[in-house]
Design a protein around this motif. Structure first.
Motif, mmCIF file in Angstrom:
data_model
loop_
_atom_site.group_PDB
_atom_site.id
_atom_site.type_symbol
_atom_site.label_atom_id
_atom_site.label_comp_id
_atom_site.label_asym_id
_atom_site.label_seq_id
_atom_site.Cartn_x
_atom_site.Cartn_y
_atom_site.Cartn_z
ATOM 1 N N LEU A 2 0.842 -1.192 0.000
ATOM 2 C CA LEU A 2 0.000 0.000 0.000
ATOM 3 C C LEU A 2 0.881 1.247 0.000
ATOM 4 N N THR A 3 0.809 2.021 -1.058
ATOM 5 C CA THR A 3 1.612 3.237 -1.165
ATOM 6 C C THR A 3 0.862 4.429 -0.605
ATOM 7 N N HIS A 4 1.623 5.484 -0.359
ATOM 8 C CA HIS A 4 1.032 6.740 0.120
ATOM 9 C C HIS A 4 -0.026 7.245 -0.862
ATOM 10 N N ASP A 5 0.290 7.253 -2.151
ATOM 11 C CA ASP A 5 -0.648 7.770 -3.149
ATOM 12 C C ASP A 5 -1.899 6.912 -3.240
ATOM 13 N N ALA A 6 -1.735 5.587 -3.195
ATOM 14 C CA ALA A 6 -2.903 4.706 -3.270
ATOM 15 C C ALA A 6 -3.807 4.898 -2.059
ATOM 16 N N ALA A 7 -3.194 5.054 -0.885
ATOM 17 C CA ALA A 7 -3.990 5.274 0.324
ATOM 18 C C ALA A 7 -4.767 6.584 0.237
ATOM 19 N N GLN A 8 -4.128 7.623 -0.268
ATOM 20 C CA GLN A 8 -4.821 8.899 -0.403
ATOM 21 C C GLN A 8 -5.983 8.799 -1.384
ATOM 22 N N GLU A 9 -5.811 8.034 -2.440
ATOM 23 C CA GLU A 9 -6.903 7.853 -3.403
ATOM 24 C C GLU A 9 -8.078 7.115 -2.766
ATOM 25 N N TRP A 10 -7.793 6.085 -1.990
ATOM 26 C CA TRP A 10 -8.859 5.356 -1.318
ATOM 27 C C TRP A 10 -9.570 6.243 -0.299
ATOM 28 N N ILE A 11 -8.825 7.080 0.406
ATOM 29 C CA ILE A 11 -9.452 7.955 1.401
ATOM 30 C C ILE A 11 -10.283 9.036 0.714
ATOM 31 N N ALA A 12 -9.813 9.559 -0.403
ATOM 32 C CA ALA A 12 -10.620 10.529 -1.151
ATOM 33 C C ALA A 12 -11.929 9.887 -1.598
ATOM 34 N N ARG A 13 -11.846 8.614 -2.007
ATOM 35 C CA ARG A 13 -13.058 7.885 -2.410
ATOM 36 C C ARG A 13 -13.946 7.640 -1.195
ATOM 37 N N TRP A 14 -13.338 7.356 -0.042
ATOM 38 C CA TRP A 14 -14.081 7.213 1.221
ATOM 39 C C TRP A 14 -14.827 8.506 1.536
ATOM 40 N N ASP A 15 -14.137 9.622 1.435
ATOM 41 C CA ASP A 15 -14.769 10.908 1.745
ATOM 42 C C ASP A 15 -15.958 11.176 0.829
ATOM 43 N N ARG A 16 -15.830 10.841 -0.436
ATOM 44 C CA ARG A 16 -16.948 11.069 -1.369
ATOM 45 C C ARG A 16 -18.152 10.206 -1.007
ATOM 46 N N GLN A 18 -18.895 9.028 1.922
ATOM 47 C CA GLN A 18 -19.460 9.546 3.162
ATOM 48 C C GLN A 18 -20.319 10.785 2.914
ATOM 49 N N GLU A 19 -19.890 11.623 1.983
ATOM 50 C CA GLU A 19 -20.667 12.823 1.653
ATOM 51 C C GLU A 19 -22.031 12.475 1.072
ATOM 52 N N GLY A 20 -22.170 11.286 0.483
ATOM 53 C CA GLY A 20 -23.470 10.861 -0.002
ATOM 54 C C GLY A 20 -24.500 10.760 1.109
ATOM 55 N N TYR A 21 -24.037 10.466 2.308
ATOM 56 C CA TYR A 21 -24.919 10.412 3.479
ATOM 57 C C TYR A 21 -24.934 11.743 4.230
ATOM 58 N N LEU A 22 -23.919 12.567 3.985
ATOM 59 C CA LEU A 22 -23.740 13.828 4.711
ATOM 60 C C LEU A 22 -23.305 14.912 3.731
ATOM 61 N N PRO A 23 -24.233 15.495 2.969
ATOM 62 C CA PRO A 23 -23.825 16.500 1.992
ATOM 63 C C PRO A 23 -23.170 17.730 2.618
ATOM 64 N N ASP A 24 -23.414 17.954 3.909
ATOM 65 C CA ASP A 24 -22.776 19.077 4.605
ATOM 66 C C ASP A 24 -21.715 18.575 5.587
ATOM 67 N N ARG A 25 -21.059 17.486 5.219
ATOM 68 C CA ARG A 25 -20.034 16.877 6.072
ATOM 69 C C ARG A 25 -18.901 17.846 6.383
ATOM 70 N N GLU A 26 -18.434 18.582 5.383
ATOM 71 C CA GLU A 26 -17.327 19.517 5.616
ATOM 72 C C GLU A 26 -17.740 20.650 6.552
ATOM 73 N N ALA A 27 -19.002 21.078 6.475
ATOM 74 C CA ALA A 27 -19.473 22.120 7.389
ATOM 75 C C ALA A 27 -19.466 21.609 8.827
#
Length: 252
Positions: A2-16, A18-27
């Motif tokens: 597991l590389t740093h870049d691959a992990a970041q890509e998976w986490i970015a996909r995780w965040d997206r 999660q936003e499907g359930y929480l459109p105001d997640r960042e707020a």
């Protein structure tokens, strides 16, 4: 591997997803971190309960670079992603449902200024939640905060308001995503399980006791009662949209 870049890509996909359930997640993230900053300490000690891959912890450290952030989770796959993506964070493998988890945090006698969590503690049953908050109180300084962002329902006390909260959340989700919602939680996990580079971490999940059993403490009253029993003297909602809220407890 597991590389740093691959992990970041998976986490970015995780965040997206999660936003499907929480459109105001960042707020909600912003409101939570605002509350930590409002404590007035440039170097607070913060524990992230049920941190997942570290999305909240990383944002906390970006805002407060002198903070000590300890990110705690029981899922080896999510911890593995976080460790590869965020080497600046301290991750700890611990099951919050097991007594003694605070002893694994490496606090070296330091008191915690804030314990934070987002979309995690609802997985813990009511009786176990009381144990989590009671043990947390033993390391949280007087005046320290518990900040829990999650869907918390009030159907047991204010059913009409609860229906309105759910409808507000539904309408906001429709406005943001329309007919094109992000990938859902199950699809993300299916993709994770199919990645050969994550085989070892996926295998570790089967023996780690990290499986989710359902939304076992989804009621606001579950959390308020547990916090009161643990000695938190002021408890209230700092931020809310629909049934998505940021609950704050102040340790007495």
């Amino acid at each position: 591997m597991l590389t740093h870049d691959a992990a970041q890509e998976w986490i970015a996909r995780w965040d997206r997803q999660q936003e499907g359930y929480l459109p105001d997640r960042e707020a909600r993230f912003t409101a939570l971190i605002d509350a930590v900053e409002a404590l007035g300490r440039p170097d607070p000690v913060v524990v992230d309960l049920g941190c997942g891959p570290g999305s909240l912890s990383a944002r906390l450290l970006e805002r407060l670079p002198d903070a000590t952030v300890v990110a705690v989770d029981a899922d080896p796959l999510l911890l593995g992603l976080g460790q590869a993506a965020y080497p600046q964070l301290t991750f700890v493998s611990a099951d919050l449902r097991t007594s003694g988890w605070t002893g694994l945090l490496g606090l070296d006698g330091r008191q915690v200024d804030a314990a934070v969590s987002t979309t995690a503690l609802h997985w813990i049953s009511g009786p176990e939640l009381k144990g989590v908050y009671a043990e947390l109180a033993t390391v949280l300084r007087p005046g320290g905060l518990l900040l829990n962002g999650d869907h918390m329902d009030t159907e047991d006390t204010t059913p009409a308001l609860s229906r309105l909260e759910h409808e507000v959340h539904r309408l906001e989700t429709e406005r943001v995503f329309g007919q094109n919602p992000p990938e859902d939680w199950r699809s993300w996990w299916d993709a994770i399980e199919a990645d050969p580079d994550l085989a070892a971490l996926n295998a570790a999940r089967t023996t780690a006791g990290s499986a989710h059993r359902g939304s076992e403490s989804h009621l606001l009253s579950h959390h308020v009662e547990a916090l009161r029993e643990a000695g938190f003297t002021e408890i209230g909602t700092l931020w809310q949209r629909g049934n998505n809220r940021l609950l704050c407890g102040v340790r007495g």
